[in-house]
Structure formats: structure tokens, C-alpha cells
Write a protein that holds these residues in place. Structure first.
Motif, PDB file in Angstrom:
ATOM      1  N   SER A  56       0.823  -1.207   0.000  1.00  0.00           N
ATOM      2  CA  SER A  56       0.000   0.000   0.000  1.00  0.00           C
ATOM      3  C   SER A  56       0.860   1.263   0.000  1.00  0.00           C
ATOM      4  CB  SER A  56      -0.926  -0.008   1.220  1.00  0.00           C
ATOM      5  OG  SER A  56      -1.772   1.112   1.208  1.00  0.00           O
TER       6      SER A  56
ATOM      7  N   VAL B 156       2.125   1.997  -3.483  1.00  0.00           N
ATOM      8  CA  VAL B 156       1.141   2.617  -4.371  1.00  0.00           C
ATOM      9  C   VAL B 156       1.026   4.120  -4.105  1.00  0.00           C
ATOM     10  CG1 VAL B 156      -1.317   2.702  -4.928  1.00  0.00           C
ATOM     11  CG2 VAL B 156      -0.172   0.499  -4.731  1.00  0.00           C
TER      12      VAL B 156
ATOM     13  N   ARG C  48      -3.799   0.929 -11.327  1.00  0.00           N
ATOM     14  CA  ARG C  48      -4.057   0.503  -9.948  1.00  0.00           C
ATOM     15  C   ARG C  48      -5.260  -0.436  -9.898  1.00  0.00           C
ATOM     16  NH1 ARG C  48      -4.195   5.399  -6.012  1.00  0.00           N
ATOM     17  NH2 ARG C  48      -2.175   5.628  -7.035  1.00  0.00           N
TER      18      ARG C  48
ATOM     19  N   ARG D 299      -3.988  -3.794 -10.895  1.00  0.00           N
ATOM     20  CA  ARG D 299      -3.217  -4.385  -9.789  1.00  0.00           C
ATOM     21  C   ARG D 299      -4.153  -4.935  -8.727  1.00  0.00           C
ATOM     22  NH1 ARG D 299       2.006  -3.308  -6.928  1.00  0.00           N
ATOM     23  NH2 ARG D 299       1.619  -3.713  -4.726  1.00  0.00           N
ATOM     24  N   SER D 300      -5.179  -4.160  -8.362  1.00  0.00           N
ATOM     25  CA  SER D 300      -6.124  -4.605  -7.335  1.00  0.00           C
ATOM     26  C   SER D 300      -6.920  -5.813  -7.811  1.00  0.00           C
ATOM     27  CB  SER D 300      -7.080  -3.460  -6.975  1.00  0.00           C
ATOM     28  OG  SER D 300      -6.380  -2.370  -6.428  1.00  0.00           O
TER      29      SER D 300
ATOM     30  N   GLY E  43       2.487   3.638 -13.318  1.00  0.00           N
ATOM     31  CA  GLY E  43       1.426   2.679 -13.022  1.00  0.00           C
ATOM     32  C   GLY E  43       1.763   1.283 -13.497  1.00  0.00           C
TER      33      GLY E  43
ATOM     34  N   LYS F 108       4.303  -0.497 -11.158  1.00  0.00           N
ATOM     35  CA  LYS F 108       3.728  -0.997  -9.910  1.00  0.00           C
ATOM     36  C   LYS F 108       2.802  -2.188 -10.150  1.00  0.00           C
ATOM     37  CE  LYS F 108       4.355   3.370  -7.558  1.00  0.00           C
ATOM     38  NZ  LYS F 108       3.754   4.555  -6.926  1.00  0.00           N
TER      39      LYS F 108
END
Length: 402
Positions: free
Chosen positions: A213, A216, A247, A250-251, A322, A325
Motif C-alpha cells: 500500500s 502505491v 491501480r 493491480r487490485s 502505473g 507498480k
């Protein structure tokens, strides 16, 4: 190729997150147009602190609930509440002192972290029992709160971040109440015995989740120190329109991939699953970059009333950030799913080395302004992914899961 995308549960989960992502994006853009830049910068910092500490607040209980079957009840609820309250107090006081956030903003931020952390813990338990809809809503409650606040800003003068934080705290409290009610009522173990939790696993999982976290949100913590709150406000806008799609991917990948890898008992099955998801995410990532570079400057100008204008070099740097990550998150999800307690401990410290590399890259890049800071953080992230990838390869190659 299209069939592979349709079959990917990570992509399907990403579509679920997309509704919340759209709420987050439009809420932020509306608030960027409604609030003065300095106030919006302060709000962006508060949201970053919230997004980090809702993962830390349960002290690893949420990650244990995702991996193991525990009996939900009053004792577990009390444990979650006490840990969330303590961590929220530390987060609020630290933010007020270090960033000079107003005390009332810090108080509302702390209340939001308590509710968000509680909702996160129960949602992980619900995911372990194959629930999908309620965990998706509860874990993304901040996105809906920001959209509501942004809509409110169209008809009322907000003036500061306080009304937004109040809405966020109320939404988190509601999400926590609903998710814990469902978890306790419908996810009891009956006659089954609860799993034993290896000593130290909760702490290691908390450090791992917290590091992910922080990674991010890391630029939001650095920018006020090396640039200013106005630069943070600009970054928040670019993050809403350019970084957030990555993101979401990724989630969604973590949401769907971790339990599926955990369930796969054969080495070949795990490698095939990861290869399929990697191909699907790669294709989606390329498509997202093309769309974002073309449309992000236009969207930002329209929704902020011309207050923030984005050049395409800044947008391209944001897409690079982005994507870096997103790539970093794949080996982390694999180790969390299939790793032993010792491997998870190793991953937790590797993640903090990744954060250090991103900080160093951002600090070096800041001399070239916001574009340099964003790009430098991405380079540091990619360079530090080698060690976690090696650890994930070892975890996936075993024929069993401990």
C-alpha cells in the motif's frame, strides 16, 4: 486472445473494481475543481494516509482471514476494533505533526481509518468464504465517498477538506457495520475446527500488505516534502486519470489471483495460471496506456474546469509509473498465496527495500520536477522487483502449499 481475456478472473475482478475506480476518478476530479489547490493537496495527503493505514490497522488479521478459516465472533470483532483504533490514533497524530495537517482533519482521518480497517478485515474473511459483491463495495468505500463529496461540491461551497473527510468517516463506519454483520452471521465454521495460525504470520502478512500500500501511495508522501502541496494537487489529478487504471488492474489481479493460486495444488497448474494472467494483464496494460495518453488531458481539463492542464509527457510518465507498480504486484501476490511463513517474512522485507528504491528514485528525479519524480519512482520500483520474482518462482515451483 479475446477468449483469454474473457476467461481471466483477474480481468473480471478488475471490471468490478472499475466501477469504484470510476467513482474515485470522477470524485477526485470534481473535488479538484471545487477545492482550492492547497486544500485539495491536503485532502490528497489524507486519502494517501487512509489508503495505507487501513491495511495496517487490523495488524495482519485481514490477511490471516484471507488465508485461513477463523471463527467469526465477538472476540475477533473486539481484536479488530482495538488494533484498528490504536493504529488509527498513531496515523492521525503522526500526520498532524509531520505534515502540519489541521487537528480536526486529523481526527476525522483517524475515524475513517478505524472504519476502513474494520471493513477491510471482515471483507477478507468474506472473500475466504467466496463472497464477492460486499467485499468489493466495502474495500472501495472511499471511492464512493469521494464521488458523493465531489457531487456535493457542485451545489455547495466546500471550502476545505473537512466536509469530505466527514463523509469518508461516515461511509467507512457503515461499510464496517455491514461487512462484520455479514461475516459473523453467515460465515461461521459450524462443527469445523478453526485453522491454527503460525506464530508471527499475522505480523509478516501485515508488513507485506502495508508495504504494498505504501508503494502505491509513495509519491504522495514525498511530493509535499520535496515540492509543495500544489504539486501534490496536480499529481492527484494525474493519478486520477492516468495512474488509477493501472491501480485497478493491480487490485483486480491480487483480488482474483491470490486465492486461485492458493487453491492450485500442482506446480504446472500454478505456472499455467500465472502465465495466462500475465498475458491478459499485459495486453490490457498496453491498451490502457494508449487510451490514457489520448484522453487524460482532455478529461482533466473538462472536469476541473480548466484549473489543471496536463501535458502528454506527464501523462506518459504516469502510465510508466502505473505499469511498473502493476508488474511489481504479480510476484508479491504469488508469494502471499503460495509462500511459507518464512518466505512471507522474506517478502515483507523485500517490499520495504522496494519502497526504499522508489524513494531514492523519486528523490533523484525530483530535480527535474514532477515528471522526473514520477519516472524516478517507477525506475526504482522495476529495479527492485528482481528479488521478489525469484522468491515467487521458488514458491510456485513446490508441489504443495504449507
Amino acid at each position: 486472445m479475446i477468449h483469454s481475456l474473457i476467461r481471466s478472473r483477474s480481468i473480471l475482478a478488475s471490471l468490478g473494481f472499475a466501477f469504484a475506480g470510476a467513482a474515485f476518478t470522477f470524485g477526485n476530479l470534481l473535488l479538484a475543481g471545487a477545492l482550492p489547490p492547497a486544500a485539495f493537496g491536503q485532502l490528497s495527503l489524507s486519502i494517501a494516509v487512509y489508503n495505507v493505514f487501513i491495511w495496517l490497522a487490523p495488524l495482519g488479521l485481514d490477511q490471516v482471514l484471507l488465508r485461513r478459516r477463523l471463527d467469526p465472533g465477538a472476540r475477533l470483532l473486539l481484536r479488530a476494533f482495538l488494533s484498528c483504533s490504536g493504529i488509527a490514533a498513531i496515523a492521525a497524530i503522526g500526520t498532524v505533526q509531520f505534515y502540519e495537517l489541521p487537528a480536526l482533519s486529523g481526527l476525522l482521518l483517524g475515524a475513517a481509518i478505524v472504519g476502513g480497517g474494520m471493513a477491510m478485515a471482515a471483507s477478507m474473511g468474506l472473500r475466504r468464504h467466496d463472497w464477492t459483491a460486499l467485499p468489493l463495495v466495502a474495500t472501495n468505500v472511499a471511492s464512493w465517498a469521494l464521488l458523493f463529496a465531489g457531487g456535493l461540491g457542485l451545489v455547495l461551497t466546500l471550502g476545505s477538506d473537512l466536509p469530505v473527510l466527514l463523509i469518508l468517516a461516515a461511509g467507512c463506519a457503515l461499510a464496517a457495520a455491514l461487512s462484520w454483520y455479514a461475516f459473523i452471521r453467515y460465515c461461521g465454521l459450524g462443527d469445523e475446527r478453526p485453522d491454527k495460525v503460525p506464530r508471527g504470520e499475522a505480523f509478516s502478512l501485515m508488513v507485506t500488505a502495508g508495504a504494498g500500500s505504501v508503494l502505491v501511495q509513495i509519491e504522495r508522501f514525498v511530493i509535499p516534502q520535496v515540492l509543495d502541496f500544489r504539486a501534490l494537487a496536480l499529481f492527484a489529478v494525474i493519478a486520477s486519470v492516468a495512474i488509477f487504471p493501472f491501480r485497478l488492474l493491480r487490485s483486480g489481479s491480487s483480488f482474483a489471483l491470490t486465492p486461485r493460486l492458493r487453491a492450485a495444488s500442482q506446480r504446472a497448474e500454478r505456472h499455467a495460471l500465472l502465465a495466462q494472467e500475465t498475458r491478459s494483464l499485459g495486453l490490457t496494460m498496453v491498451f490502457a496506456t494508449l487510451v490514457v495518453v489520448a484522453l487524460a488531458p482532455i478529461v482533466a481539463t473538462i472536469f476541473t474546469g480548466g484549473r489543471y492542464e496536463l501535458d502528454r509527457l506527464l501523462v506518459l510518465a504516469a502510465c510508466f509509473n502505473g505499469a511498473a507498480k502493476l508488474i511489481e504486484g504479480l510476484p508479491r501476490a504469488a508469494v502471499v498465496a503460495c509462500g511459507t511463513a518464512e518466505e512471507i517474512r522474506k517478502l515483507s522485507w523485500m517490499n520495504w527495500l522496494t519502497i526504499a528504491a522508489c524513494l531514492l528514485g523519486a528523490w533523484i528525479g525530483a530535480r527535474w520536477g514532477l515528471v522526473g519524480l514520477i519516472s524516478g519512482s517507477a525506475v526504482g520500483c522495476l529495479a527492485s522487483t528482481i528479488a521478489p520474482a525469484s522468491l515467487a518462482r521458488h514458491a510456485l515451483s513446490r508441489g504443495f502449499v504449507e
